[in-house]
Design a protein around this motif. Structure first.
Motif, mmCIF file in Angstrom:
data_model
loop_
_atom_site.group_PDB
_atom_site.id
_atom_site.type_symbol
_atom_site.label_atom_id
_atom_site.label_comp_id
_atom_site.label_asym_id
_atom_site.label_seq_id
_atom_site.Cartn_x
_atom_site.Cartn_y
_atom_site.Cartn_z
ATOM 1 N N ILE A 131 7.991 -33.324 29.261
ATOM 2 C CA ILE A 131 8.740 -34.505 29.669
ATOM 3 C C ILE A 131 9.442 -35.160 28.479
ATOM 4 O O ILE A 131 10.350 -35.990 28.668
ATOM 5 C CB ILE A 131 7.809 -35.500 30.396
ATOM 6 N N GLN A 132 9.076 -34.805 27.257
ATOM 7 C CA GLN A 132 9.780 -35.315 26.078
ATOM 8 C C GLN A 132 11.275 -35.030 26.159
ATOM 9 O O GLN A 132 12.090 -35.758 25.567
ATOM 10 C CB GLN A 132 9.209 -34.703 24.800
ATOM 11 N N ASN A 133 11.652 -34.005 26.888
ATOM 12 C CA ASN A 133 13.048 -33.602 26.946
ATOM 13 C C ASN A 133 13.952 -34.623 27.635
ATOM 14 O O ASN A 133 15.181 -34.478 27.596
ATOM 15 C CB ASN A 133 13.172 -32.233 27.621
ATOM 16 N N ILE A 134 13.372 -35.656 28.252
ATOM 17 C CA ILE A 134 14.213 -36.728 28.792
ATOM 18 C C ILE A 134 14.989 -37.421 27.671
ATOM 19 O O ILE A 134 16.005 -38.062 27.928
ATOM 20 C CB ILE A 134 13.393 -37.780 29.591
ATOM 21 N N LEU A 135 14.512 -37.262 26.442
ATOM 22 C CA LEU A 135 15.207 -37.869 25.302
ATOM 23 C C LEU A 135 16.581 -37.253 25.074
ATOM 24 O O LEU A 135 17.419 -37.842 24.387
ATOM 25 C CB LEU A 135 14.361 -37.716 24.032
ATOM 26 N N MET A 136 16.818 -36.076 25.662
ATOM 27 C CA MET A 136 18.119 -35.434 25.485
ATOM 28 C C MET A 136 19.074 -35.700 26.641
ATOM 29 O O MET A 136 20.203 -35.215 26.649
ATOM 30 C CB MET A 136 17.928 -33.930 25.258
ATOM 31 N N ILE A 137 18.616 -36.495 27.613
ATOM 32 C CA ILE A 137 19.491 -36.849 28.733
ATOM 33 C C ILE A 137 20.745 -37.590 28.264
ATOM 34 O O ILE A 137 21.850 -37.292 28.744
ATOM 35 C CB ILE A 137 18.719 -37.670 29.785
ATOM 36 N N PRO A 138 20.638 -38.557 27.330
ATOM 37 C CA PRO A 138 21.878 -39.199 26.848
ATOM 38 C C PRO A 138 22.886 -38.196 26.282
ATOM 39 O O PRO A 138 24.093 -38.341 26.483
ATOM 40 C CB PRO A 138 21.379 -40.152 25.767
ATOM 41 N N GLY A 139 22.386 -37.175 25.602
ATOM 42 C CA GLY A 139 23.281 -36.151 25.073
ATOM 43 C C GLY A 139 23.975 -35.384 26.183
ATOM 44 O O GLY A 139 25.174 -35.086 26.107
ATOM 45 N N LEU A 140 23.218 -35.044 27.240
ATOM 46 C CA LEU A 140 23.813 -34.345 28.386
ATOM 47 C C LEU A 140 24.864 -35.214 29.067
ATOM 48 O O LEU A 140 25.968 -34.732 29.380
ATOM 49 C CB LEU A 140 22.728 -33.968 29.393
ATOM 50 N N PHE A 141 24.539 -36.477 29.293
ATOM 51 C CA PHE A 141 25.481 -37.367 29.979
ATOM 52 C C PHE A 141 26.767 -37.540 29.166
ATOM 53 O O PHE A 141 27.866 -37.574 29.732
ATOM 54 C CB PHE A 141 24.837 -38.726 30.228
ATOM 55 N N LEU A 142 26.638 -37.656 27.846
ATOM 56 C CA LEU A 142 27.827 -37.775 27.010
ATOM 57 C C LEU A 142 28.652 -36.496 27.072
ATOM 58 O O LEU A 142 29.891 -36.537 27.152
ATOM 59 C CB LEU A 142 27.429 -38.087 25.569
ATOM 60 N N PHE A 143 27.974 -35.356 27.065
ATOM 61 C CA PHE A 143 28.638 -34.055 27.185
ATOM 62 C C PHE A 143 29.427 -33.974 28.496
ATOM 63 O O PHE A 143 30.604 -33.573 28.513
ATOM 64 C CB PHE A 143 27.587 -32.947 27.104
ATOM 65 N N LEU A 144 28.782 -34.351 29.600
ATOM 66 C CA LEU A 144 29.455 -34.294 30.901
ATOM 67 C C LEU A 144 30.608 -35.299 30.972
ATOM 68 O O LEU A 144 31.627 -35.035 31.624
ATOM 69 C CB LEU A 144 28.448 -34.557 32.027
ATOM 70 N N TYR A 145 30.453 -36.421 30.290
ATOM 71 C CA TYR A 145 31.541 -37.409 30.253
ATOM 72 C C TYR A 145 32.766 -36.821 29.557
ATOM 73 O O TYR A 145 33.904 -36.994 30.018
ATOM 74 C CB TYR A 145 31.066 -38.667 29.526
ATOM 75 N N TYR A 146 32.544 -36.124 28.462
ATOM 76 C CA TYR A 146 33.664 -35.518 27.747
ATOM 77 C C TYR A 146 34.391 -34.473 28.589
ATOM 78 O O TYR A 146 35.594 -34.246 28.409
ATOM 79 C CB TYR A 146 33.181 -34.879 26.450
ATOM 80 N N PHE A 147 33.660 -33.826 29.506
ATOM 81 C CA PHE A 147 34.265 -32.787 30.344
ATOM 82 C C PHE A 147 34.435 -33.272 31.778
ATOM 83 O O PHE A 147 34.439 -32.473 32.721
ATOM 84 C CB PHE A 147 33.426 -31.509 30.287
ATOM 85 N N ARG A 148 34.589 -34.584 31.937
ATOM 86 C CA ARG A 148 34.719 -35.169 33.269
ATOM 87 C C ARG A 148 35.969 -34.696 33.995
ATOM 88 O O ARG A 148 36.044 -34.745 35.232
ATOM 89 C CB ARG A 148 34.708 -36.693 33.176
ATOM 90 N N ALA A 149 36.982 -34.227 33.248
ATOM 91 C CA ALA A 149 38.198 -33.712 33.890
ATOM 92 C C ALA A 149 37.904 -32.447 34.694
ATOM 93 O O ALA A 149 38.593 -32.157 35.676
ATOM 94 C CB ALA A 149 39.268 -33.432 32.833
ATOM 95 N N GLU A 150 36.862 -31.720 34.281
ATOM 96 C CA GLU A 150 36.439 -30.521 35.026
ATOM 97 C C GLU A 150 35.446 -30.972 36.104
ATOM 98 O O GLU A 150 34.254 -30.684 36.052
ATOM 99 C CB GLU A 150 35.782 -29.513 34.075
ATOM 100 N N LYS A 151 35.957 -31.712 37.090
ATOM 101 C CA LYS A 151 35.095 -32.393 38.058
ATOM 102 C C LYS A 151 34.138 -31.452 38.786
ATOM 103 O O LYS A 151 32.951 -31.746 38.943
ATOM 104 C CB LYS A 151 35.953 -33.152 39.072
ATOM 105 N N LYS A 152 34.647 -30.330 39.225
ATOM 106 C CA LYS A 152 33.827 -29.378 39.974
ATOM 107 C C LYS A 152 32.607 -28.944 39.170
ATOM 108 O O LYS A 152 31.482 -28.907 39.685
ATOM 109 C CB LYS A 152 34.685 -28.166 40.347
ATOM 110 N N TYR A 153 32.810 -28.658 37.906
ATOM 111 C CA TYR A 153 31.731 -28.148 37.061
ATOM 112 C C TYR A 153 30.825 -29.277 36.563
ATOM 113 O O TYR A 153 29.592 -29.140 36.545
ATOM 114 C CB TYR A 153 32.322 -27.381 35.872
ATOM 115 N N ALA A 154 31.430 -30.395 36.167
ATOM 116 C CA ALA A 154 30.638 -31.506 35.651
ATOM 117 C C ALA A 154 29.751 -32.103 36.731
ATOM 118 O O ALA A 154 28.560 -32.382 36.496
ATOM 119 C CB ALA A 154 31.558 -32.583 35.078
ATOM 120 N N TYR A 155 30.284 -32.297 37.934
ATOM 121 C CA TYR A 155 29.478 -32.870 39.013
ATOM 122 C C TYR A 155 28.388 -31.908 39.465
ATOM 123 O O TYR A 155 27.266 -32.318 39.779
ATOM 124 C CB TYR A 155 30.371 -33.252 40.196
ATOM 125 N N THR A 156 28.724 -30.626 39.494
ATOM 126 C CA THR A 156 27.713 -29.630 39.885
ATOM 127 C C THR A 156 26.566 -29.619 38.883
ATOM 128 O O THR A 156 25.395 -29.573 39.254
ATOM 129 C CB THR A 156 28.342 -28.226 39.969
#
Length: 419
Positions: free
Chosen positions: A167-192
């Motif tokens: 469960i320590q890996n929840i600490l990397m959720i902010p990194g994932l969310f920032l990553f998905l934000y940067y690729f938000r233009a790729e809606k199909k892939y980012a939302y999936t």
């Protein structure tokens, strides 16, 4: 078809290295608890901070299909996932730098890093966890460097799976969310990717609540007070924790720390988006690991160490360091550094005193060198009714249960001392 041959070679090289140094007898810490769970063969159905449900269930599955005993199964899973992680580090650096010698050197530097190497030699969850985290990092890097959109989806999948390991890996959720934000233009892939991650994340709670456990059960452990203790420290203790964390970093990466720092600076200048994604994940993990009130907090730095290793690769790949290629073999001397530190510690009175105080579990051998062959075993310690100067009640409970289980299967105490 031959472009990943180096990854295969690295995998088998580290299989051999980790197998050669693997524990001879079940070590101290949580090792005997994991072996006991696998020997019982009862699949875990509850996901808390200490059950590590996916690790235990994977080990039981391997045991059932191979017919190996719990110890051999654990060794196979730990060493196999550790060697695979080193190969993924190689492939990730190769994707970033496109330079073969840098990628190979970085893989060896990480594979020889003390914290990771030690956990490849004992029965623990961290190398299997590292494999999924390394795949998470690999997917994000592939997206940044090669613009392969399917890796956006895989990033959420791999981080989501890793939560079922630790469960320590929840600490990397902010990194994932920032990553998905940067690729938000790729809606199909980012939302999936986001949906897959959230399903895997929330499923932990659903699984537990369906069995009558509270909503926060995936993030807690019965009777534990580590989080509370973390916030009760004095300013001096926090400062000492930080100094200790720097010590861990030096012991893991020695002179290669320079290239890690240079690599971070260069990445910031050249690719700010990738920098901020990994920097966000790194800061969260490093901060938690530094101040978390447990005696073995060094293990929690491993995801950060993986990020730092990628930074080392990026630093080595800078054009001005190209002449260092002829000296890249120096990374093979890292094990000698551990051995030298071990020998030098015996030259000091403090080192000898520490060795004597911790001799019950191996002394300086346990703390300064990563290999664990011919180690002191916890079962022999308990059967011989030896005493420990340190608290270890959680180890004793699991060990006694394992001893009784094995006795019911016909093992004698002399047999158990050898395990």
């Amino acid at each position: 078809m031959f472009k990943n041959l180096y990854a295969i070679f690295i995998f088998f090289i580290f299989i051999a290295i980790y197998y050669a140094g693997s524990f001879t007898r079940i070590p101290f810490a949580d090792c005997v608890g994991f072996v006991h769970s696998v020997e019982l063969g009862e699949y875990k159905t509850v996901a808390t901070a200490i059950t590590h449900i996916l690790y235990v269930n994977t080990a039981i599955f391997i045991k059932n299909i191979t017919g190996l005993d719990a110890i051999a199964t654990s060794r196979l899973l730990i060493i196999g996932s550790a060697a695979a992680t080193v190969s993924v580090i190689y492939l990730t650096v190769k994707s970033i730098t496109k330079i073969e010698w840098v990628s190979i050197t970085t893989a060896f530097v990480f594979g020889f890093s003390f914290s990771f190497w030690r956990n490849a030699e004992i029965v623990e969850v961290y190398t299997y966890n590292s494999l999924w985290i390394s795949l998470f990092f690999f997917s994000m890097v592939k997206t940044f460097t090669e613009h392969k959109k399917n890796y956006i989806i895989l990033s959420g999948l791999f981080l989501g799976i890793s939560l079922w390991l630790h469960i320590q890996n929840i600490l990397m959720i902010p990194g994932l969310f920032l990553f998905l934000y940067y690729f938000r233009a790729e809606k199909k892939y980012a939302y999936t990717s986001l949906i897959i991650f959230l399903i895997l994340f929330l499923s932990l709670t659903v699984l537990n609540v369906a069995q009558g456990l509270p909503l926060n059960s995936p993030y807690t452990s019965e009777g534990a007070h580590w989080i509370q203790d973390t916030f009760k420290k004095t300013p001096k203790q926090y400062l000492l924790d930080f100094v200790q964390s720097i010590g861990y970093l030096i012991y893991n990466f020695n002179l290669f720390i320079f290239f890690g720092i240079i690599g971070m600076i260069a990445l910031y200048r050249i690719n700010k988006k990738m920098f901020f994604v990994f920097f966000t994940a790194a800061v969260c993990v490093y901060g938690f690991s530094t101040f978390y009130a447990v005696s073995d907090n060094y293990v929690f730095f491993i995801p950060f160490n993986m990020i730092f290793a990628l930074s080392i690769g990026y630093g080595l790949a800078l054009p001005k360091y190209a002449p260092l290629k002829k000296f890249s073999w120096i990374c093979l001397l890292i094990p000698l550094g551990y051995y030298a530190s071990y020998k030098m510690a015996f030259l000091t009175e403090k080192g000898r005193s520490f060795h004597e105080a911790k001799k019950y579990k191996g002394g300086l051998d346990y703390y300064l060198v990563p290999w664990m062959n011919n180690n002191v075993g916890i079962l022999d310690f308990i059967i011989e009714k030896k005493k420990s100067p340190d608290p270890m009640h959680w180890m004793l409970n699991g060990a006694h249960e394992y001893i009784e289980l094995m006795k019911s299967k016909g093992y004698t105490e002399e047999d158990l001392k050898k395990l």
